[in-house]
Design an enzyme around this catalytic site. Structure first.
Site, PDB file in Angstrom:
ATOM      1  N   ASP A 204       0.817  -1.215   0.000  1.00 49.62           N
ATOM      2  CA  ASP A 204       0.000   0.000   0.000  1.00 49.62           C
ATOM      3  C   ASP A 204       0.857   1.274   0.000  1.00 49.62           C
ATOM      4  OD1 ASP A 204      -2.397   1.403   0.120  1.00 49.62           O
ATOM      5  OD2 ASP A 204      -3.197   0.198   1.761  1.00 49.62           O
TER       6      ASP A 204
ATOM      7  N   ASP B 244     -10.612   1.759  -3.824  1.00 46.77           N
ATOM      8  CA  ASP B 244     -11.157   1.383  -2.514  1.00 46.77           C
ATOM      9  C   ASP B 244     -12.668   1.294  -2.565  1.00 46.77           C
ATOM     10  OD1 ASP B 244      -8.921   0.952  -1.098  1.00 46.77           O
ATOM     11  OD2 ASP B 244      -8.948   2.818   0.040  1.00 46.77           O
TER      12      ASP B 244
END
Ligand code: DGJ
Length: 694
Positions: free
Chosen positions: A441, A498
């Protein structure tokens, strides 16, 4: 003296020419020219006329336009000497190194001690041209801007399409009409970014997804790019792509752009999409197991967030496996004292409060269910509230009083000791546990863009990939904040967004397919009530949208009703039965007559079978569905077409189109020219149609 060079594949020709030892220019790029084309004549015919108000000769629109040659637009190179004086290079031809699919041209500027090199490579199978520029200097110089080899944009084009976005809203298309002056996009966030995907499409007039000429570009770099699409006063058009400006902090003697991937298509925007999809999948990504099927993922983020509890995770893993998951990914929250997003980034040691016996009990359980195990890291980041920061505050990138992003700072990846530290911590977790997957990430933008940061990240990734070649990596940055061919050289999957909202995903996936094949595009079935949009969507729609790409689940499986679990298992089984050919299929965006329908056709290699996903993104204006035209079939071949999910036809659909009740045999000609008439449906639903050539 005129020099010319050409690169060809079966569908296109690129011609470069140079005279008087000047930098070369691309004088033709388009459909394949005859072998016997006289390139010198072409070069000379290409010269544009001169009239009143113009210079006596038009300066060439070269692969690196030079400010010194009265070029009336943006130069391809801007730099300063170490003492700060502006350098105005003027290059002369040095050498050409020609292979059958590649060309390297070298030019030098003796007065300033500079050497410029442009390399072009054409891939005869994928039809992608890769172009890269580099610069060498005898003495260190400060680089402001270096463009990858400059390409011309077509004249018979009215607009360009580029991509913007935001968190939970990646890959939004922008259309900008061509006009004198430039469209300038510069991403100064230090990562590829949601905001500015480094891609551009230039359709020629009348081009659609399926037909016409189109040009497309992608800059394969993860540190933020600059794009200039400029129409000169004389009407010529240039496309420049490079790193964002002023991202090299120090004076240096060598610089190189990332590869610019350029595509010409003679069969619509889909021609560009197929070229990029294949090139990325077959040339750029390095697959640990190239022939292995992509496993169905389960990711626990939206189920538990930071609340890691071993019995709960085991229960979730068991349920996920029963639904069909094959890889369990343990997301954020397993390390340090990471109970929320304010702390512990960089303390990459298993949290003994949550995992008193380490990760082994969970991993063993997951393996016992027949799943492999993946784990989340955010290596380039550090929370001020972390042990590592307290011991090494100087490892953070940027000033002390910088604005934090998600309460975190970036680590300075240019520092070898930072990379060594990260390597050791990650390698320890990978060596001590049976882990075959990392979700990597990157949740904040940098305090300022720095190319050295991106190079540092690449180096760490490369080192880990060398030592742990079997471990796959997923690139995530608050969803799709780091998606580009540079990161995908080192990773095998992207977390597109997301947003697990299937409606938003449907549109994003549609646009992202211009660059990304199914095999790398992660797509998860989210919770019934979407955590990022609040939208409540039926499991059928959620499952089919995830099944369009590399499928996974991310909801808490304990929330599923029996009916939902059954639907999800069924769709997952369908996906598993089809994934072998789908992960090598071309994703073709369909030109839908109804703007409410977002549809694509995935066509198998060889064209023998296909699946159409027709998503209903809104209620249609007209009452009955408009026929949906398919593409790239053989006109006089017959296809058996079947509505896979015809059991989902709503009661309000009262008519009798044949597809509702049985498979139908139709010719490719009919399917492409008239199209499929689908049953009426509610918004936020998906029709799935399989087709096979008879
Ligand atoms: C942002 C990612 O995009 C999410 O999927 C999740 O991994 C969180 N970070 C974890 O902090």
């Amino acid at each position: 003296m005129i020099r010319t060079w050409r690169l060809d594949d079966s569908r296109q020709t690129l011609v470069l020419g140079s005279q008087k030892d000047h930098l070369a220019e691309v004088v033709y790029w388009g459909p394949r020219l005859p072998d016997g084309e006289n390139l010198e004549a072409l070069y000379r015919a290409n010269a544009i006329d001169v009239t009143g108000g113009m210079l006596d000769i038009n300066p060439e629109l070269s692969i690196c336009p030079e400010a010194t040659r009265t070029f009336p637009g943006q130069p391809g190179l801007k730099l300063r000497a170490a003492n700060g004086a502006m350098l105005l290079p003027k290059f002369c031809f040095d050498a050409a190194d020609e292979g059958c699919d590649r060309l390297a041209l070298t030019f030098s500027d003796q007065a300033n001690g500079l050497t410029y090199m442009a390399e072009f490579e054409i891939d005869g199978q994928t039809h992608v041209i890769s172009a890269q520029a580099s610069l060498r200097a005898a003495e260190p110089v400060f680089l402001h801007w270096l463009s990858a080899p400059v390409m011309p944009a077509p004249q018979l084009s009215d607009e360009m399409i580029d991509f913007a976005g935001r968190w939970c809203g990646e890959f939004q298309m922008n259309r900008t009409p061509w006009s004198p002056g430039m469209r300038y996009r510069e991403n100064r966030t230090g990562r590829t970014g949601h905001e500015h995907f480094p891609g551009l499409i230039v359709p020629c007039r009348g081009a659609t997804n399926a037909t016409g000429h189109a040009y497309a570009f992608h800059y394969g770099w993860s540190g933020g790019h600059r794009m200039v699409a400029e129409e000169l006063p004389d009407g010529r058009r240039q496309i420049q792509f490079g790193h964002a400006t002023r991202v090299e902090r120090d004076a240096q003697t060598q610089f190189q752009t990332a590869p610019l991937y350029a595509v010409f298509s003679d069969d619509g925007i889909n021609g560009c999409a197929v070229a990029f999809q294949r090139h990325l999948r077959d040339r750029v990504v390095i697959w640990p197991k190239p022939d292995a099927p992509r496993p169905v993922h389960y990711n626990c983020w939206e189920a538990v967030y930071f609340d890691h509890n071993l019995p709960v995770l085991k229960d979730i893993a068991s349920r996920a496996a029963k639904l069909g998951a094959e890889r369990f990914v343990l997301d954020d929250g397993w390390f340090g004292n990471r109970d929320d997003d304010t702390r512990a980034l960089s303390d990459w040691e298993v949290d003994p409060r949550k995992y008193p016996d380490g990760l082994t009990p969970l991993i063993d359980h997951v393996h016992g269910l027949g799943m492999s195990f993946g784990i989340w890291f955010e290596p380039e980041m550090i929370n001020p509230d972390s042990n590592v920061f307290r011991a090494n505050p100087h490892w953070a990138l940027g000033s002390e009083d910088q604005i934090l992003g998600r309460q975190q700072m970036a680590l300075n990846m240019a520092l070898p000791e930072v990379r060594d530290f990260l390597y050791e911590r990650i390698a320890k977790v990978l060596s001590e546990n049976e882990i075959d997957y990392i979700k990597w990430d990157h949740n904040r933008v940098l305090p300022m863009p720095e190319a050295a940061q991106t190079r540092g990240s690449y180096e760490l990734l490369d080192r880990l990939r060398t030592v742990f070649p079997a471990v796959e990596i997923e690139s995530c940055a608050s969803g799709g904040g780091r998606i580009d061919f540079g990161i995908l050289r080192r990773t095998q999957r992207v977390w597109l967004s997301d947003s697990n909202d299937a409606l938003e995903r449907l549109k994003m996936q549609h646009n992202a397919a211009i660059f990304l094949p199914s095999a790398v595009t992660g797509s998860h079935v989210g919770p019934r009530s979407c955590h990022t949009s609040g939208r409540v969507l039926d499991i059928r729609f959620r499952a089919w949208v995830a099944a369009q790409r590399h499928m996974g689940f991310e909801m808490d499986p304990r929330e599923l009703t029996e009916d939902e679990a059954e639907v999800l298992s069924d769709v997952t089984s369908w996906w598993k039965a089809n994934r072998a050919w789908m992960q090598r299929a071309d994703i073709l965006r369909l030109d839908s007559a109804d703007p409410a329908v977002v549809a694509e056709q995935q066509l198998a290699e060889g064209g023998g079978r296909f699946v159409v996903f027709a998503g209903k993104a809104a209620t249609s204006d007209q009452i009955a569905p408009r026929p949906l035209r398919l593409t790239r079939l053989t006109g006089d071949a017959m296809y058996r077409v079947e509505l896979v999910n015809r059991a989902d036809v709503p009661k309000l659909s009262r008519g009798t189109p044949l597809l509702k009740s049985e498979p139908v045999d139709l010719s490719g000609g009919y399917l492409m020219n008239h199209g499929l008439t689908l049953p009426w449906s509610f918004p936020e639903t998906m029709w799935v149609i399989e087709g096979a050539r008879l």
